[in-house]
Design an enzyme around this catalytic site. Structure first.
Site, short mmCIF file in Angstrom:
data_model
loop_
_atom_site.label_atom_id
_atom_site.label_comp_id
_atom_site.label_asym_id
_atom_site.label_seq_id
_atom_site.Cartn_x
_atom_site.Cartn_y
_atom_site.Cartn_z
N ASN A 140 33.99 35.19 43.72
CA ASN A 140 33.81 36.94 43.00
C ASN A 140 34.58 37.17 44.60
O ASN A 140 35.14 38.89 44.63
CB ASN A 140 32.61 36.50 43.20
CG ASN A 140 31.75 38.51 43.06
OD1 ASN A 140 32.68 39.42 42.22
ND2 ASN A 140 31.74 39.17 44.41
N TYR A 174 47.70 43.53 45.78
CA TYR A 174 46.21 42.92 44.75
C TYR A 174 47.02 42.42 43.53
O TYR A 174 46.11 41.55 43.35
CB TYR A 174 45.38 44.55 44.64
CG TYR A 174 43.90 44.37 43.52
CD1 TYR A 174 43.00 43.46 44.10
CD2 TYR A 174 44.20 44.64 42.27
CE1 TYR A 174 42.22 43.58 43.56
CE2 TYR A 174 42.83 44.56 41.66
CZ TYR A 174 42.03 43.88 42.36
OH TYR A 174 40.74 43.54 41.60
N LYS A 179 45.64 39.11 41.97
CA LYS A 179 44.85 38.59 40.88
C LYS A 179 45.73 37.23 39.59
O LYS A 179 45.67 36.19 38.85
CB LYS A 179 44.74 39.33 40.04
CG LYS A 179 43.30 39.94 41.12
CD LYS A 179 42.66 39.22 40.99
CE LYS A 179 41.40 40.26 42.36
NZ LYS A 179 40.58 39.60 42.64
P1 NAD Z 1 32.62 44.88 46.29
O1 NAD Z 1 33.96 45.61 47.13
O2 NAD Z 1 31.75 45.61 45.96
O3 NAD Z 1 32.08 44.04 46.94
C1 NAD Z 1 33.00 42.68 46.74
C2 NAD Z 1 32.47 41.60 47.58
O4 NAD Z 1 33.19 40.89 48.12
C3 NAD Z 1 31.67 42.47 48.92
O5 NAD Z 1 30.15 42.08 48.53
C4 NAD Z 1 32.50 42.27 50.21
O6 NAD Z 1 31.32 42.23 50.82
C5 NAD Z 1 33.07 40.37 49.71
N1 NAD Z 1 33.82 40.36 50.61
C6 NAD Z 1 34.85 40.71 50.96
N2 NAD Z 1 36.05 40.72 51.58
C7 NAD Z 1 35.07 38.90 51.98
C8 NAD Z 1 35.49 38.34 52.84
N3 NAD Z 1 36.12 37.81 53.87
N4 NAD Z 1 34.37 37.27 52.85
C9 NAD Z 1 33.49 37.14 51.83
N5 NAD Z 1 33.04 38.31 51.80
C10 NAD Z 1 33.76 38.97 51.24
O7 NAD Z 1 33.43 45.06 44.96
P2 NAD Z 1 33.56 44.22 43.13
O8 NAD Z 1 33.66 45.78 42.71
O9 NAD Z 1 32.16 44.22 43.55
O10 NAD Z 1 34.13 43.61 43.19
C11 NAD Z 1 34.06 42.26 43.11
C12 NAD Z 1 35.16 41.14 42.29
O11 NAD Z 1 35.85 42.04 41.45
C13 NAD Z 1 36.98 41.42 44.07
O12 NAD Z 1 37.36 39.99 43.91
C14 NAD Z 1 37.02 42.52 42.79
O13 NAD Z 1 39.48 42.34 43.05
C15 NAD Z 1 36.95 42.47 41.26
N6 NAD Z 1 36.97 43.36 40.42
C16 NAD Z 1 36.32 44.72 40.40
C17 NAD Z 1 37.18 45.47 39.76
C18 NAD Z 1 36.49 46.68 39.76
O14 NAD Z 1 36.85 47.69 38.96
N7 NAD Z 1 35.19 47.07 40.75
C19 NAD Z 1 37.67 45.33 38.66
C20 NAD Z 1 38.39 44.26 38.93
C21 NAD Z 1 38.04 42.64 39.46
#
Ligand code: NAD
Length: 245
Positions: free
Chosen positions: A88, A153, A157
Site C-alpha cells: 500500500n 504518479y 500505477k
Molecule cells: P497517505 O499519504 O495517507 O499514506 C501513505 C503511506 O505510505 C503512509 O503510511 C506513509 O508513511 C507510507 N510511505 C510512504 N513512503 C514510504 C516509504 N518509503 N516506506 C514506507 N512507507 C512509506 O496516503 P493514502 O492516501 O493512504 O495512500 C495509500 C495508497 O493508496 C498509495 O499507494 C496511494 O498511491 C494510493 N491511492 C490513494 C488515493 C487517495 O485518494 N488517497 C487514490 C488512489 C490511490
C-alpha cells in the site's frame, strides 16, 4: 474472514493502509505494520491496543531487498506464516513535466513501483515455501486514465497494473494470487486538508456523489485477501464510485 492468517501492510501507519490494518485485525489476522520510521509505526500501534499480541511493527527500507527480506522473515518467525502482503505504501506528485527533476521522478518510481517488486519478491519466496499466499498491490484510478500533471504518479500505477497481471500468471502455479485495488479519490489526511469547495467539486463529479472513505478501500483489500476471492487473480479492482477522471 482471515482468522489465523498473517498479513504485512506497507504504509500501514495512516490513511488507507491503517484502515486495511484495522480491517484485517477485526477479521482475525495477525498484522505487521511496515512503516518508513519506527516512531510512526509505534504511534500507529498505540491506537491498536486492543489487538496487542496480534500486531507488530517493522520499518525496513523498502528499497533494500536485504532489509525487506530480513523484516519479512521476522514476521514469519513471530506469527508462524506470511499469508497476505498488502503493498500500500505510496507517494504522489502533481509536478509539471517542465519542472520535474530526474531525482523526483526516480523517487516516485522507487517507492510506488520498485518497492512493490522488492516486497512481492520477498513475500513470494516465503509464500511459495509454505504452499501459497495472496499479494495485493495498490494502483489508482489514474492508472487507467492518467492525470494532467505529475506524470510520474500515473506512470507508476500503470506499471503496478502490469506487474500485478504478470505476477498473477507467474505465481499461480505456486498458489499465490496477485491482484490490485485501484482507489478513486479517497478521504485520507491529504484530501481532508483540501478546501471544502474543492472537496465538493470533486465529489460532484463522482457518480456515487461522494469521495471514497478509507474503509471503502480496505473492504476491497479484505475481500481480495480472503477465501471469498479464491478464484480471483490478476485483476485490478476499481473502487472509485464510477469516477471517470
Ligand atoms: P497517505 O499519504 O495517507 O499514506 C501513505 C503511506 O505510505 C503512509 O503510511 C506513509 O508513511 C507510507 N510511505 C510512504 N513512503 C514510504 C516509504 N518509503 N516506506 C514506507 N512507507 C512509506 O496516503 P493514502 O492516501 O493512504 O495512500 C495509500 C495508497 O493508496 C498509495 O499507494 C496511494 O498511491 C494510493 N491511492 C490513494 C488515493 C487517495 O485518494 N488517497 C487514490 C488512489 C490511490
Amino acid at each position: 474472514m482471515l482468522k489465523g492468517k498473517t498479513a504485512i501492510v506497507t504504509g500501514g501507519t495512516r490513511g488507507i493502509g491503517f484502515s486495511i490494518v484495522k480491517r484485517y485485525l477485526e477479521n482475525g489476522a495477525n498484522v505487521a505494520i511496515a512503516g518508513s520510521r519506527q516512531e510512526s509505526v509505534e504511534k500507529a500501534m498505540e491506537n491498536l491496543g486492543e489487538y496487542q499480541g496480534r500486531v507488530m511493527g517493522i520499518w525496513p527500507n523498502l528499497g533494500s531487498p536485504e532489509e525487506v527480506a530480513e523484516a519479512f522473515a521476522s514476521v514469519k518467525e513471530k506469527f508462524g506464516s506470511l499469508d497476505i502482503l498488502a503493498n500500500n505504501a505510496g507517494i504522489s506528485s502533481r509536478t509539471s513535466l517542465y519542472d520535474y527533476t530526474l531525482e523526483e521522478f526516480q523517487k516516485i518510481v522507487d517507492i510506488n513501483l520498485t518497492a512493490v517488486f522488492i516486497c512481492s519478491q520477498a513475500a513470494a519466496r516465503i509464500m511459495k515455501d509454505q504452499g501459497g499466499g495472496v499479494i495485493i498491490n495498490t494502483s489508482s484510478m489514474v492508472g487507467e486514465y492518467g492525470q494532467p500533471s505529475g506524470c510520474g504518479y500515473p506512470a507508476t500505477k500503470f506499471a503496478v497494473n502490469g506487474l500485478t497481471k504478470s505476477l498473477a500468471r507467474e505465481l499461480a502455479k505456486d498458489h499465490i494470487r496477485v491482484n490490485a485495488v485501484a482507489p478513486g479519490v479517497t478521504r485520507t489526511d491529504m484530501v481532508a486538508a483540501l478546501p471544502k469547495e474543492m472537496v465538493e467539486r470533486i465529489s460532484a463529479g463522482i457518480p456515487l456523489g461522494r469521495m471514497g472513505e478509507p474503509l471503502d478501500i480496505a473492504n476491497a483489500y479484505l475481500y481480495l485477501a480472503s477465501d471469498l476471492a479464491s478464484y480471483v487473480t490478476g485483476i485490478t479492482l476499481r473502487v472509485d464510485g464510477a469516477a471517470m477522471t
